[in-house]
Scaffold this active site. Structure first.
Site, PDB file in Angstrom:
ATOM      1  N   TYR A 141       0.862  -1.190   0.000  1.00 60.05           N
ATOM      2  CA  TYR A 141       0.000   0.000   0.000  1.00 60.05           C
ATOM      3  C   TYR A 141       0.892   1.232   0.000  1.00 60.05           C
ATOM      4  O   TYR A 141       1.887   1.285   0.719  1.00 60.05           O
ATOM      5  CB  TYR A 141      -0.890  -0.001   1.248  1.00 60.05           C
ATOM      6  CG  TYR A 141      -1.743   1.241   1.407  1.00 60.05           C
ATOM      7  CD1 TYR A 141      -2.792   1.512   0.525  1.00 60.05           C
ATOM      8  CD2 TYR A 141      -1.496   2.152   2.439  1.00 60.05           C
ATOM      9  CE1 TYR A 141      -3.578   2.645   0.681  1.00 60.05           C
ATOM     10  CE2 TYR A 141      -2.286   3.290   2.598  1.00 60.05           C
ATOM     11  CZ  TYR A 141      -3.321   3.535   1.722  1.00 60.05           C
ATOM     12  OH  TYR A 141      -4.104   4.654   1.870  1.00 60.05           O
ATOM     13  N   ASP A 236       9.183   2.797  -0.026  1.00 60.93           N
ATOM     14  CA  ASP A 236       8.131   3.415   0.760  1.00 60.93           C
ATOM     15  C   ASP A 236       8.304   2.938   2.196  1.00 60.93           C
ATOM     16  O   ASP A 236       7.889   1.839   2.557  1.00 60.93           O
ATOM     17  CB  ASP A 236       6.760   3.022   0.199  1.00 60.93           C
ATOM     18  CG  ASP A 236       5.621   3.644   0.999  1.00 60.93           C
ATOM     19  OD1 ASP A 236       5.890   4.211   2.079  1.00 60.93           O
ATOM     20  OD2 ASP A 236       4.461   3.543   0.549  1.00 60.93           O
ATOM     21  N   LYS A 264       4.160   8.716   9.203  1.00 62.68           N
ATOM     22  CA  LYS A 264       3.971   8.073  10.515  1.00 62.68           C
ATOM     23  C   LYS A 264       5.011   8.512  11.569  1.00 62.68           C
ATOM     24  O   LYS A 264       4.916   9.634  12.043  1.00 62.68           O
ATOM     25  CB  LYS A 264       3.855   6.560  10.342  1.00 62.68           C
ATOM     26  CG  LYS A 264       2.651   6.238   9.418  1.00 62.68           C
ATOM     27  CD  LYS A 264       2.212   4.805   9.371  1.00 62.68           C
ATOM     28  CE  LYS A 264       0.894   4.691   8.626  1.00 62.68           C
ATOM     29  NZ  LYS A 264       0.951   4.196   7.271  1.00 62.68           N
TER      30      LYS A 264
HETATM   31  C1  LIG Z   1       0.368   4.719   5.938  1.00 64.11           C
HETATM   32  C2  LIG Z   1       1.078   4.457   4.680  1.00 64.11           C
HETATM   33  C3  LIG Z   1       0.992   5.323   3.574  1.00 64.11           C
HETATM   34  C4  LIG Z   1       0.039   6.477   3.523  1.00 64.11           C
HETATM   35  O1  LIG Z   1       0.336   7.444   4.468  1.00 64.11           O
HETATM   36  P1  LIG Z   1      -0.822   8.499   4.856  1.00 64.11           P
HETATM   37  O2  LIG Z   1      -0.146   9.407   5.826  1.00 64.11           O
HETATM   38  O3  LIG Z   1      -1.928   7.684   5.456  1.00 64.11           O
HETATM   39  O4  LIG Z   1      -1.223   9.181   3.610  1.00 64.11           O
HETATM   40  C5  LIG Z   1       1.789   5.067   2.483  1.00 64.11           C
HETATM   41  N1  LIG Z   1       2.629   4.023   2.456  1.00 64.11           N
HETATM   42  C6  LIG Z   1       2.737   3.164   3.491  1.00 64.11           C
HETATM   43  C7  LIG Z   1       3.714   2.046   3.427  1.00 64.11           C
HETATM   44  C8  LIG Z   1       1.952   3.342   4.634  1.00 64.11           C
HETATM   45  O5  LIG Z   1       2.052   2.472   5.630  1.00 64.11           O
END
Ligand SMILES: *Cc1c(COP(=O)(O)O)cnc(C)c1O
Length: 433
Positions: A141, A236, A264
């Site tokens: 994701y 990511d 995060k």
């Molecule tokens: C949480 C997450 C996102 C999205 O971040 P948001 O702050 O919710 O837009 C993208 N990539 C990964 C791997 C994530 O865990």
């Protein structure tokens, strides 16, 4: 029950009653709990009941809710700097702190979410390479940007179709999708499409579809094949960055990405994202370069200072080994209890302070299609047993759990006791019926 009242009201004015889908309990059933306050490892709901929290806002809170040292800095910020829309020293301090310590990062740009970070990193990759296509992996994701809300297409290997209504076909046409853990298909796809691929984006620790730890050889192959074909490697690390270790998965794997995305933990519980990498890529970003990207509240002082306080504390105290130990202890005991009182055989997949409960399988699950059937329902039952006893897990079988340093030995023991009490009741009720 006040939560039920609030949810009824909320459903009238927000889609599904929530402002982000997983919060709605749609995956586990029942009514979402409305929380009023939090402290360390604990959440308090609007009825005054407390819960031991293993969601931790989906990961940002490495030191638990409202850690006093971070709270002090946030309070100071209330009295000094809310938002300028102009230059300030706070983002400079956080940027220097990161670039000084992480060798593959020369320049960084702060944004407001993980989604924004990913969206911008892709733009840089396309600008740098002059190519259009992006390769992603099924089960990773990357936020809710149009071009990555895709699933594998049914036709030619690597093709995609959108995974959400409202996304035009033209938005996903340039996104290629492959399963994780498959070097053969990766090689085959690059042979065919290599010269069109601007970037490969991957969660080096896929943690948004359960926890699917990858073989290091697979990720090394992803890295080497991208480089061979002149595509950028984007890690990511929105979930894993500063969470599995200060250097994230890149550090654990010994793989330097070309661009990295954070979110995060980097904001310590405030809305912050960032994308970063070598200057030759980041210098393409406006106003230095021609890749436009901006933000009214970007590098907001609250996020910058809470983030710096969190990362400074992580750098000094190195909580990672002890978090991992606590995580293994907690999940080891919980699996024993689950196996005693339920009819299934469970296991916990852990990495650092992240964990994911699932039915035990012969082989390690590394891709989506290998997740056991019926997982969602099995998890939902456990979720509600735990919730009743005051243990809060993220309300979906495909979300992972998080520990923070506020989960001390006594909090963990309390969790184990509560879980056992709940599961015993569950077994008794089942025997009666
Ligand atoms: C949480 C997450 C996102 C999205 O971040 P948001 O702050 O919710 O837009 C993208 N990539 C990964 C791997 C994530 O865990």
């Amino acid at each position: 029950m006040k939560s039920e009242e609030l949810f009824e009201r909320s459903k009238k004015i927000a889609p599904g009653g929530v402002h982000s889908p997983v919060r709605s309990f749609s995956s586990v059933g029942g009514t979402p709990i409305f929380f009023q306050s939090s402290d360390g490892a604990l959440l308090y709901d609007v009825d005054g009941k407390s819960y031991i929290d293993y969601c931790q806002s989906f990961g940002p809170l490495l030191f638990g809710h409202r850690h006093p040292e971070i709270a002090e800095i946030v309070t100071e910020t209330v009295n000094t700097a809310w938002s300028f829309g102009a230059c300030e020293p706070y983002s400079l301090e956080l940027a220097e702190f990161i670039t000084k310590r992480i060798p593959w990062i020369e320049k960084i740009r702060f944004v407001n979410s993980g989604t924004e970070a990913v969206m911008s990193a892709l733009r840089v990759a396309r600008a740098f390479t002059g190519r259009n296509k992006i390769l992603k992996f099924d089960g990773c994701y990357h936020g809710h940007l149009d071009s990555l809300l895709v699933k594998a297409g049914s036709g030619l290997a690597g093709t995609s179709s959108s995974d959400s209504a409202g996304i035009g076909e033209e938005m996903v046409r340039n996104t290629l999708v492959l399963p994780l853990d498959d070097e053969e298909r990766l090689t085959e796809l690059f042979k065919r499409e290599g010269e069109n691929i601007a970037a490969v984006i991957v969660e080096p620790l896929p943690a948004n579809y359960g926890l699917l730890p990858q073989r290091k050889e697979f990720l090394k192959k992803v890295s080497s094949i991208a480089r061979e074909h002149g595509a950028l490697l984007i890690f990511d690390e929105v979930i894993s960055g500063f969470r599995v270790g200060f250097f994230g998965m890149a550090g654990d794997l010994g793989i330097d990405p070309d661009l990295v995305c954070y979110g995060k933990v980097i904001g310590g519980g405030f809305p912050v994202g960032a994308y970063a990498g070598k200057a030759k890529y980041m210098d393409l970003v406006a106003p230095q370069g021609k890749v436009y990207q901006a933000g009214t509240l970007s590098a907001n002082p609250f996020g910058m200072r809470a983030g710096l306080a969190t990362l400074t504390k992580a750098w000094k105290e190195k909580p990672y080994d002890s978090l991992e130990k606590s995580c293994n202890q907690l999940t080891g005991e919980l699996v024993k209890i689950l196996n005693t009182y339920t009819d299934s055989l469970w296991e916990s997949i852990n990495y650092g302070s992240l964990f994911w409960f699932k039915e035990k399988t012969e082989q390690i699950v590394r891709k989506v299609e290998d997740i056991p059937q019926g997982h969602k329902e099995k998890f939902a039952a456990i979720f509600h047993i735990f919730l009743k006893e005051g243990i809060y897990l993220a309300p979906s079988g495909y979300e992972v759990g998080f520990l923070s340093t506020a989960h001390t030995h006594s909090v963990i023991q309390d969790t184990i006791d509560r879980a056992e009490r709940g599961l015993k009741k569950y077994q008794n009720d089942k025997n009666k019926s």
